[in-house]
Design an enzyme around this catalytic site. Structure first.
Site, PDB file in Angstrom:
ATOM      1  N   ASP A  69       2.328  42.400 -19.447  1.00 45.76           N
ATOM      2  CA  ASP A  69       1.420  42.637 -20.573  1.00 45.76           C
ATOM      3  C   ASP A  69       0.004  42.721 -20.006  1.00 45.76           C
ATOM      4  OD1 ASP A  69       0.966  39.847 -20.238  1.00 45.76           O
ATOM      5  OD2 ASP A  69       1.983  39.321 -22.101  1.00 45.76           O
ATOM      6  N   GLU A  99       7.524  40.543 -16.870  1.00 46.90           N
ATOM      7  CA  GLU A  99       6.851  40.009 -18.074  1.00 46.90           C
ATOM      8  C   GLU A  99       5.550  40.753 -18.341  1.00 46.90           C
ATOM      9  OE1 GLU A  99       6.377  35.738 -17.919  1.00 46.90           O
ATOM     10  OE2 GLU A  99       8.327  35.435 -16.975  1.00 46.90           O
ATOM     11  N   GLU A 159       7.593  30.341 -11.033  1.00 47.51           N
ATOM     12  CA  GLU A 159       6.235  29.802 -10.790  1.00 47.51           C
ATOM     13  C   GLU A 159       6.231  28.591  -9.859  1.00 47.51           C
ATOM     14  OE1 GLU A 159       4.399  29.250 -14.651  1.00 47.51           O
ATOM     15  OE2 GLU A 159       4.615  31.369 -15.169  1.00 47.51           O
ATOM     16  N   HIS A 192       1.358  39.546 -15.793  1.00 42.14           N
ATOM     17  CA  HIS A 192       0.449  39.178 -16.891  1.00 42.14           C
ATOM     18  C   HIS A 192      -0.970  39.522 -16.442  1.00 42.14           C
ATOM     19  CE1 HIS A 192       3.538  37.408 -19.298  1.00 42.14           C
ATOM     20  NE2 HIS A 192       3.902  36.582 -18.331  1.00 42.14           N
ATOM     21  N   ASN A 202      10.381  34.302  -9.409  1.00 44.73           N
ATOM     22  CA  ASN A 202       9.537  34.994 -10.384  1.00 44.73           C
ATOM     23  C   ASN A 202       8.196  34.270 -10.489  1.00 44.73           C
ATOM     24  OD1 ASN A 202       9.620  37.034 -12.596  1.00 44.73           O
ATOM     25  ND2 ASN A 202       9.383  35.267 -13.971  1.00 44.73           N
TER      26      ASN A 202
HETATM   27  C1  XIL Z   1       5.942  31.865 -22.878  1.00 43.76           C
HETATM   28  C2  XIL Z   1       6.529  32.249 -24.228  1.00 43.76           C
HETATM   29  O1  XIL Z   1       6.328  33.625 -24.457  1.00 43.76           O
HETATM   30  C3  XIL Z   1       5.876  31.425 -25.317  1.00 43.76           C
HETATM   31  O2  XIL Z   1       6.489  31.670 -26.572  1.00 43.76           O
HETATM   32  C4  XIL Z   1       5.984  29.949 -24.987  1.00 43.76           C
HETATM   33  O3  XIL Z   1       5.275  29.198 -25.947  1.00 43.76           O
HETATM   34  C5  XIL Z   1       5.426  29.651 -23.610  1.00 43.76           C
HETATM   35  O4  XIL Z   1       6.077  30.477 -22.660  1.00 43.76           O
HETATM   36  N1  XIL Z   1       5.352  32.996 -17.946  1.00 43.76           N
HETATM   37  C6  XIL Z   1       6.694  32.803 -18.179  1.00 43.76           C
HETATM   38  C7  XIL Z   1       7.200  32.775 -19.563  1.00 43.76           C
HETATM   39  O5  XIL Z   1       7.489  32.785 -17.229  1.00 43.76           O
HETATM   40  O6  XIL Z   1       8.302  31.932 -19.713  1.00 43.76           O
HETATM   41  C8  XIL Z   1       6.116  32.381 -20.544  1.00 43.76           C
HETATM   42  O7  XIL Z   1       6.636  32.542 -21.871  1.00 43.76           O
HETATM   43  C9  XIL Z   1       4.881  33.215 -20.328  1.00 43.76           C
HETATM   44  C10 XIL Z   1       4.337  33.000 -18.954  1.00 43.76           C
END
Ligand code: XIL
Length: 366
Positions: A282, A280, A174, A251, A215
């Site tokens: 979802d 990641e 990020e 996401h 990422n």
């Molecule tokens: C999230 C975790 O899933 C949570 O448990 C934590 O509280 C915060 O981080 N992008 C990312 C991940 O790269 O590391 C994040 O994970 C979700 C968003």
């Protein structure tokens, strides 16, 4: 015959006799015979998401947060259905270097051990991020040289510890804003944009083989933010900085619409000579869920999976947890949830069937 020979799980658990049979079948060309494939198609129900992904040389993984490993029903299914896992939190800086120069690999090692016991591979996440940094780092005042040496020390220790144990690292997470400018994190502000190339070089020096990724979220489709990564990776390549992959977090949220140009976006990064992956994934919705939303979610999961399978260098897909029983979404996005392909009772949702259908269709195309 199932084409699972590339799976870390099946390689480890396969018997010598099974291996000999498989070798003979390969010699006779049976593995590739259309009739064998047709027969396998009839048995899809028994194949896991990872086994289906392997049919086109890819993996299907799920993140895990360490406390979830105590939920044995959940952990068992994680170990069965998925070929890779990513620690959701325990390889982040606040976990791995809670005090300056004092490293703690307990949580990450637990995930590595779980993965090994279940024949899974592990994605490392993450060496550098603006969130979940330890207080000593964010509250300190550092000169450029001090912070460079802190960053180098962190990356070197963590990557060396996990050398040979993770197949990829999200080296920098990020680092861009929505408009494609650099995020003004502590590293940018103190070191300048060169910290990204530095981090990649230090990671490479600590593990010559691991795949090094950038990422981010909101880079799944075409747009200003993914354009910025495209330009950055192109420049890093031109400068011979080690960079192997671009991770699309994925996401997504139904209320914002499916990003446009996912496949084209994946392909343009692949054309730069890097791997791409959904890291990641979802797909959340405003609660309560209903059949129409779940159907739309399924459609999106299928489309994202197909887009990956249409791009040769899209190496795999990781969901950020696999069931609505354990998900970061409700805690962070108020009133939203139901983002994953299994429900709270670990039952398949329509999204699960859509992913399977896309994996099967993609494998057939080769
Ligand atoms: C999230 C975790 O899933 C949570 O448990 C934590 O509280 C915060 O981080 N992008 C990312 C991940 O790269 O590391 C994040 O994970 C979700 C968003």
């Amino acid at each position: 015959m199932r084409k699972t020979a590339r799976s870390p799980r099946s390689t480890r658990t396969r018997t010598a006799a099974g291996a000999a049979l498989a070798a003979t079948a390969l010699l006779l060309g049976l593995a590739a015979a259309p009739s064998a494939q047709a027969e396998a198609d009839g048995k899809h129900r028994a194949a896991t998401l990872d086994e289906l992904a392997q049919r086109s040389g890819r993996y299907f993984g799920s993140a895990v947060d360490n406390p979830e490993l105590a939920d044995t029903e959940y952990a068992d299914l994680l170990g069965r259905e998925f070929g890779t896992t990513t620690p959701g939190n325990t390889m982040k800086w606040e976990a791995t270097e809670p005090q300056r120069g004092v490293f703690d690999f307990t949580g990450g090692d637990e995930v590595i051990d779980f993965a090994r016991a279940n024949g899974m591979k592990v994605r490392g996440h993450t060496l550098l991020w603006h969130n979940q940094l330890p207080g000593w780092l964010t509250e300190g005042t550092w000169t450029k040289d001090e912070l460079r040496s802190i960053l180098k020390n962190h990356i070197t220790h963590v990557v060396k510890h996990y050398r040979g144990k993770v197949f990829a690292w999200d080296v920098a997470n990020e680092i861009m804003n929505e408009d494609g400018t650099y995020r003004e994190n502590i590293f940018y502000k103190t070191i300048g944009p060169g910290y990204i190339a530095d981090a990649l070089r230090w990671a490479r020096a600590a593990d010559p083989k691991v795949k090094l990724y950038l990422n981010d979220y909101n880079v799944d489709g075409l747009g200003a933010k993914s354009d910025a990564y495209y330009a950055l990776i192109k420049q890093l390549k031109a400068d011979r900085v080690p960079i192997d992959g671009f991770g699309l977090q994925g996401h997504l949220a139904l209320q914002y619409g499916l990003p446009a140009g996912i496949k084209e976006n994946l392909q343009r990064f692949a054309d730069l000579g890097v791997d791409v992956a959904f890291t990641e994934l979802d797909i959340r919705m405003q609660l309560p869920a209903d059949p129409a939303k779940l159907a739309e979610q399924a459609d999106w999961y299928g489309k994202v999976t197909s887009a990956c399978l249409e791009v040769k260098r899209c190496v795999g897909i990781t969901v950020w947890g696999y069931s609505d029983r354990h998900s970061w979404i409700p805690g962070v996005f108020e009133g939203e949830g139901a983002a994953l392909p299994f429900d709270e009772n670990l039952q398949h949702k329509p999204a699960y069937d859509a992913i399977r259908a896309a994996l099967i269709a993609g494998a057939k195309k080769g």
